[in-house]
Design an enzyme around this catalytic site. Structure first.
Site, PDB file in Angstrom:
ATOM      1  N   LYS A 369      82.984  20.266  28.663  1.00  0.00           N
ATOM      2  CA  LYS A 369      83.347  20.619  30.033  1.00  0.00           C
ATOM      3  C   LYS A 369      84.829  20.986  30.078  1.00  0.00           C
ATOM      4  CE  LYS A 369      83.223  18.710  34.746  1.00  0.00           C
ATOM      5  NZ  LYS A 369      82.909  17.485  35.535  1.00  0.00           N
ATOM      6  N   ASP A 460      77.802  13.191  44.211  1.00  0.00           N
ATOM      7  CA  ASP A 460      77.275  14.541  43.986  1.00  0.00           C
ATOM      8  C   ASP A 460      75.918  14.470  43.274  1.00  0.00           C
ATOM      9  OD1 ASP A 460      77.327  17.273  44.257  1.00  0.00           O
ATOM     10  OD2 ASP A 460      78.470  17.633  42.426  1.00  0.00           O
TER      11      ASP A 460
END
Length: 628
Positions: A369, A460
């Site tokens: 990431k 989330d």
């Protein structure tokens, strides 16, 4: 004289016997300094109960600070405390009910005591005694803290270390529950208290208090108030100060105007001088900054071949590494060269989604990431968690030249739940696999909500952040928005439309119940196979509750018409499907306090008969997907 000695000794022994009988009798009602003994596996333990707390100057006169102390949100305190405005300041000694989870905990091989497990991070000048008496207001003792934390040295506490503070509490036994004592509220007896005033405060009889606590109650003892329901606290009303008399007001205005004009004139002269000095100084700084920027650009363009690059890199790296120094002993630190080679220079062919790339390092695949330097908070949370249903962080890397951070996660082979529900045309998940996914996600959320201190809120949860491994087991990914602790009311709303809880969207309230809401939406996706937001902009959860309205036949018919077409072609238990739908609707309750906890959700989902199927085959088999 010699004959009197035996009589004297006998009398002494008799007095000692009475003394020990007195101590034993009162030990049933009064605790030792270490707490209240209990028996493991009591049928009423663990339980949800409350402790009575008072707003306290100077540090604990707002719900956010008190929420931090107990790892709760403002709303979780304001609702039971009869406070209508959670963001308003408190007045000294304002009464509060703090919800806690009470259980019987083993502290050594021969003893167990009853307490709520509250984690506290040591700050400068903190001691066990000060924190117990001042912050937790004698709801525990420093001796009990020492007992629960045997590896810590009370006189040598390290700043930042996490300490368990055992908040004294009790769960009602069967007899008390039979007498309508559904809860035992923890209350610290004050020097000014008597049993009658305490009983009046809680709306109970004095006899009910003495029955539970005995008659020998001393100041600062924690006692337990048996109640059938939580009483409504009478909260103080803040009265505004009366306005000053009209004449004094006019006089003050004239005086203030004169003083103000004088100060204004002085400031005009001062600011003018400062402005001239600032312009002269900034002209010099701009010239210097231009030269430095040219040097910086030359260093950047020079790349690996520039002989001056080492100095610039070291300066940046020291600054960036300082933010993650606590993670260095836990994770592997990859070099930037390894990351670039693994992703072929971050080539598009390696892109998985967003800024996440697939890369191979030493023959192992990873999900890499790429981030700007804002990963410190995510790293701090990830180093606290370790669970099979959470995507594991393997390490990280930093590029000091570009101030970029890379988080290196385990690679989860089978992609996201979203891709299986919405993008795979030929293969669809069968019901048993979907149910297993739901339980996996629930277990992961239960872990971060219940077993981390302070609690972690993911913020989330969505189907694109639920990944499936080679065995089609689910893992929660992407902690980029996660928050450690649930005490905040924020005005910066982040998340994905369709999953955001109403209270967070309207008031910015951050709590574990917002994850519960999003999990309810995940369940609707698994049942229906539908998008979270349709082409007309309608959210999936808006009309979900209507499916469970009417008689059983109507419910079944509506659910059959609403579920994923792929599921209609297989055999499944309608009772199991209806049960999961009921859990989803409960998760989506508008009032967050009425949503179930993840503990309750896991229990409800695991009762399904459809959950128990053979998962011994480690390959993706036809028992886990339905070919179309």
């Amino acid at each position: 004289m010699t004959r009197a000695k035996p009589r004297y000794n006998s009398l002494l022994l008799l007095l000692l016997l009475f003394f020990f009988i007195f101590i034993i009798f009162h030990s049933n009602a009064q605790p030792s300094t270490i707490g209240y003994k209990c028996t493991i596996n009591q049928t009423t333990s663990p339980c949800q109960t409350y402790v009575f707390y008072r707003g306290q100057a100077p540090d604990f006169l707002d719900l956010a600070t008190i929420g931090d102390l107990f790892s709760l949100s403002r709303l979780e305190i304001s609702n039971p405390s009869n406070i209508t405005s959670p963001s308003s300041p408190l007045v000294p000694n304002q009464p509060l009910f703090i919800p806690v989870t009470c259980s019987c905990n083993s502290v050594n091989s021969s003893m167990a005591i009853s307490y709520a497990n509250i984690s506290y991070t040591i700050k400068k000048d903190d001691t066990f005694y000060r924190t117990s008496t001042e912050y937790f207001q004698n709801l525990t003792t420093y001796q009990s803290v020492q007992l629960v934390n045997p590896t810590l040295i009370p006189v040598n506490l390290t700043i930042g270390v996490s300490v368990i503070f055992p908040i004294f509490c009790k769960c009602p036994n069967k007899t008390q529950i039979g007498n309508q004592a559904n809860q035992l509220i923890s209350y610290v007896f004050q020097p000014s208290d008597n049993i009658s005033t305490v009983a009046a405060t809680f709306g109970v009889q004095t006899e009910s208090i003495t029955t539970v606590n005995g008659n020998n109650i001393k100041p600062f003892d924690t006692i337990f108030i048996p109640v059938s329901k939580l009483p409504a606290l009478s909260q103080p009303t803040v009265v505004p100060s009366p306005p000053s008399p009209e004449n004094d007001s006019r006089k003050g205005v004239v005086t203030g105007l004169g003083v103000g004009l004088g100060i204004t004139g002085f400031l005009v002269v001062l600011i003018g001088g400062l402005w001239l000095y600032r312009e002269k100084s900034m002209r010099k700084e701009r010239d210097l900054w231009g030269d430095e920027e040219k040097q910086r650009q030359e260093l950047y363009k020079g790349g690996k071949g520039n002989k001056n690059k080492g100095f610039y890199t070291k300066e940046m790296e020291e600054s960036l590494m300082a933010d993650v120094s606590g993670c260095l002993d836990k994770y592997r630190v990859f070099s930037i060269d390894e990351i670039e080679e693994a992703t072929n220079g971050f080539h598009e062919s390696c892109l998985i989604q967003g800024s996440v790339y697939k890369g191979s390092i030493d023959g192992d695949f990873y999900a890499i990431k790429k981030m700007n330097w804002n990963a410190r908070d995510e790293l701090k949370i990830l180093q606290k968690v370790n669970h099979g249903n959470l995507v594991k962080l393997e390490g990280f890397s930093i590029d000091p030249l570009n101030a970029t951070c890379y988080l290196i996660y385990e690679f989860v082979e089978n992609g996201s739940v979203y891709s299986w529900l919405q993008e795979n045309e030929n293969d669809k998940l069968n019901w048993k696999t979907r149910l297993r996914i739901a339980v996996d996600v629930a277990n992961g959320l239960q872990y971060i909500h219940e077993h981390t201190r302070p609690r972690v809120v993911h913020k989330d949860i969505k189907s694109t952040n639920i990944l499936l491994d080679a065995n089609m087991r689910a893992k929660i990914a992407n902690f980029g928005l996660a928050k450690s602790g649930c005490n905040a009311i924020t005005m910066h709303i982040v998340g994905t439309q369709g999953y955001i809880a109403p209270e967070y969207l309207s008031d910015g309230i951050v709590s574990t119940k917002m994850d519960v809401f999003a999990f309810g939406v995940i369940l609707l996706e698994l049942i229906s196979g539908k998008e979270v937001i349709d082409d007309e902009g309608n959210v999936l959860w808006a009309k979900a509750a209507q499916i469970l309205e009417g008689n059983e036949e109507h419910k079944v018919n509506k659910l059959c018409g609403w579920m994923d077409e792929a599921l209609r072609e297989e055999s499944y238990s309608m009772e199991s499907m209806m049960s999961v739908m009921s859990v989803a609707v409960a998760c989506l309750h508008k009032d967050p306090s009425k949503r179930p906890s993840m503990v309750d959700i896991v229990y409800a989902l695991c009762k399904s008969d459809d959950l128990f199927y053979d998962i011994s085959d480690d390959t993706l088999s036809g028992s886990q997907i339905t070919a179309r």
